[in-house]
Structures are given as C-alpha cells and as structure tokens.
Design a protein around this motif. Structure first.
Motif, PDB file in Angstrom:
ATOM      1  N   ARG A 239       0.850  -1.170  -0.021  1.00  0.00           N
ATOM      2  CA  ARG A 239      -0.028  -0.115  -0.181  1.00  0.00           C
ATOM      3  C   ARG A 239       0.704   1.272   0.026  1.00  0.00           C
ATOM      4  O   ARG A 239       0.549   2.291  -0.465  1.00  0.00           O
ATOM      5  CB  ARG A 239      -1.029  -0.222   1.086  1.00  0.00           C
ATOM      6  N   PHE A 240       1.922   1.279   0.832  1.00  0.00           N
ATOM      7  CA  PHE A 240       2.931   2.235   0.708  1.00  0.00           C
ATOM      8  C   PHE A 240       3.429   2.783  -0.466  1.00  0.00           C
ATOM      9  O   PHE A 240       3.468   3.841  -0.972  1.00  0.00           O
ATOM     10  CB  PHE A 240       4.095   2.139   1.702  1.00  0.00           C
ATOM     11  N   LEU A 241       3.671   1.514  -1.395  1.00  0.00           N
ATOM     12  CA  LEU A 241       4.254   1.982  -2.649  1.00  0.00           C
ATOM     13  C   LEU A 241       3.171   1.953  -3.942  1.00  0.00           C
ATOM     14  O   LEU A 241       3.540   2.009  -4.930  1.00  0.00           O
ATOM     15  CB  LEU A 241       5.006   0.467  -3.137  1.00  0.00           C
ATOM     16  N   GLY A 242       2.036   2.099  -3.173  1.00  0.00           N
ATOM     17  CA  GLY A 242       0.829   2.240  -4.512  1.00  0.00           C
ATOM     18  C   GLY A 242       0.294   1.156  -4.890  1.00  0.00           C
ATOM     19  O   GLY A 242      -0.559   1.198  -5.969  1.00  0.00           O
ATOM     20  N   ILE A 243       0.371  -0.143  -4.113  1.00  0.00           N
ATOM     21  CA  ILE A 243      -0.089  -1.109  -4.794  1.00  0.00           C
ATOM     22  C   ILE A 243      -1.342  -1.724  -4.101  1.00  0.00           C
ATOM     23  O   ILE A 243      -1.313  -1.872  -2.684  1.00  0.00           O
ATOM     24  CB  ILE A 243       1.113  -2.431  -4.690  1.00  0.00           C
ATOM     25  N   GLU A 244      -2.585  -1.895  -4.633  1.00  0.00           N
ATOM     26  CA  GLU A 244      -3.447  -2.371  -3.965  1.00  0.00           C
ATOM     27  C   GLU A 244      -3.925  -3.742  -4.411  1.00  0.00           C
ATOM     28  O   GLU A 244      -4.425  -3.986  -5.532  1.00  0.00           O
ATOM     29  CB  GLU A 244      -4.670  -1.516  -4.317  1.00  0.00           C
ATOM     30  N   PRO A 245      -3.544  -5.064  -3.624  1.00  0.00           N
ATOM     31  CA  PRO A 245      -3.835  -6.279  -3.955  1.00  0.00           C
ATOM     32  C   PRO A 245      -5.513  -6.416  -4.291  1.00  0.00           C
ATOM     33  O   PRO A 245      -6.309  -5.775  -3.438  1.00  0.00           O
ATOM     34  CB  PRO A 245      -3.369  -7.163  -3.016  1.00  0.00           C
ATOM     35  N   VAL A 246      -5.797  -7.086  -5.317  1.00  0.00           N
ATOM     36  CA  VAL A 246      -7.381  -7.361  -5.372  1.00  0.00           C
ATOM     37  C   VAL A 246      -7.257  -8.838  -5.946  1.00  0.00           C
ATOM     38  O   VAL A 246      -6.456  -9.609  -6.315  1.00  0.00           O
ATOM     39  CB  VAL A 246      -8.019  -6.752  -6.247  1.00  0.00           C
ATOM     40  N   ILE A 247      -8.602  -9.622  -5.596  1.00  0.00           N
ATOM     41  CA  ILE A 247      -8.842 -10.946  -5.856  1.00  0.00           C
ATOM     42  C   ILE A 247      -9.448 -10.819  -7.240  1.00  0.00           C
ATOM     43  O   ILE A 247     -10.550 -10.232  -7.420  1.00  0.00           O
ATOM     44  CB  ILE A 247      -9.523 -11.796  -4.800  1.00  0.00           C
ATOM     45  N   VAL A 248      -8.990 -11.398  -8.264  1.00  0.00           N
ATOM     46  CA  VAL A 248      -9.370 -11.312  -9.592  1.00  0.00           C
ATOM     47  C   VAL A 248     -10.455 -12.288  -9.817  1.00  0.00           C
ATOM     48  O   VAL A 248     -11.542 -12.023 -10.504  1.00  0.00           O
ATOM     49  CB  VAL A 248      -8.313 -11.514 -10.606  1.00  0.00           C
ATOM     50  N   GLN A 249     -10.123 -13.410  -9.312  1.00  0.00           N
ATOM     51  CA  GLN A 249     -11.231 -14.677  -9.412  1.00  0.00           C
ATOM     52  C   GLN A 249     -10.932 -15.546  -8.194  1.00  0.00           C
ATOM     53  O   GLN A 249      -9.959 -16.322  -8.253  1.00  0.00           O
ATOM     54  CB  GLN A 249     -11.459 -15.530 -10.724  1.00  0.00           C
ATOM     55  N   ALA A 250     -11.948 -15.669  -7.502  1.00  0.00           N
ATOM     56  CA  ALA A 250     -11.991 -16.680  -6.487  1.00  0.00           C
ATOM     57  C   ALA A 250     -12.151 -18.020  -6.962  1.00  0.00           C
ATOM     58  O   ALA A 250     -13.093 -18.478  -7.848  1.00  0.00           O
ATOM     59  CB  ALA A 250     -12.797 -16.394  -5.359  1.00  0.00           C
ATOM     60  N   GLN A 251     -11.289 -19.006  -6.284  1.00  0.00           N
ATOM     61  CA  GLN A 251     -11.325 -20.195  -6.551  1.00  0.00           C
ATOM     62  C   GLN A 251     -12.624 -21.185  -5.847  1.00  0.00           C
ATOM     63  O   GLN A 251     -12.725 -20.686  -4.819  1.00  0.00           O
ATOM     64  CB  GLN A 251     -10.197 -21.203  -6.519  1.00  0.00           C
ATOM     65  N   SER A 252     -13.381 -21.912  -6.623  1.00  0.00           N
ATOM     66  CA  SER A 252     -14.450 -22.597  -6.044  1.00  0.00           C
ATOM     67  C   SER A 252     -13.742 -24.142  -5.747  1.00  0.00           C
ATOM     68  O   SER A 252     -12.900 -24.407  -6.242  1.00  0.00           O
ATOM     69  CB  SER A 252     -15.544 -22.843  -6.664  1.00  0.00           C
TER      70      SER A 252
END
Length: 65
Positions: free
Chosen positions: A32-45
């Motif tokens: 976050r400090f480096l400006g990177i916001e991790p997101v989940i693209v597709q959750a595995q079922s």
C-alpha cells in the motif's frame, strides 16, 4: 519506507531476499505504501466431496524408486 510503514528493517531485507514464510500483514502495508492495492481477480471454488472421483488404489500405477 521502514519508518513510514512501521515494518522492521529485517522484514524488508527478508522480503527482498525472497523468504518464503513471511507474514502477509506487513507485506500488504509495504504494498500500500508503494501504491499497490492487491485484489482478488477470481476466487477459486472448492469442489464438494460428492463430486470428487473415486480412486481405487488398484487403478494407480506402481511406484518406482
């Protein structure tokens, strides 16, 4: 970066060195400090147990040394 994120210097050095067993919380603070916001693209079922194929040990190939 260490002062801004509250993460200790050793953690940053171990992260840069590729340590495989780091805690995720400090890594997310650095991201976050480096400006990177991790997101989940597709959750595995997860496949329910009833839908898993039956495996008979006799059907498996023999183990080789």
């Amino acid at each position: 970066m260490v002062n801004s994120t509250g993460v200790c210097r050793r953690y940053v050095i171990e992260t840069e060195g590729g340590k495989p067993t780091l805690r995720i919380g400090p890594a997310l603070r650095i991201a976050r400090f480096l400006g990177i916001e991790p997101v989940i693209v597709q959750a595995q079922s997860i496949t329910p147990k009833e839908e898993l194929p039956e495996i008979n040990p006799d059907d498996l190939p023999p183990l080789e040394d």
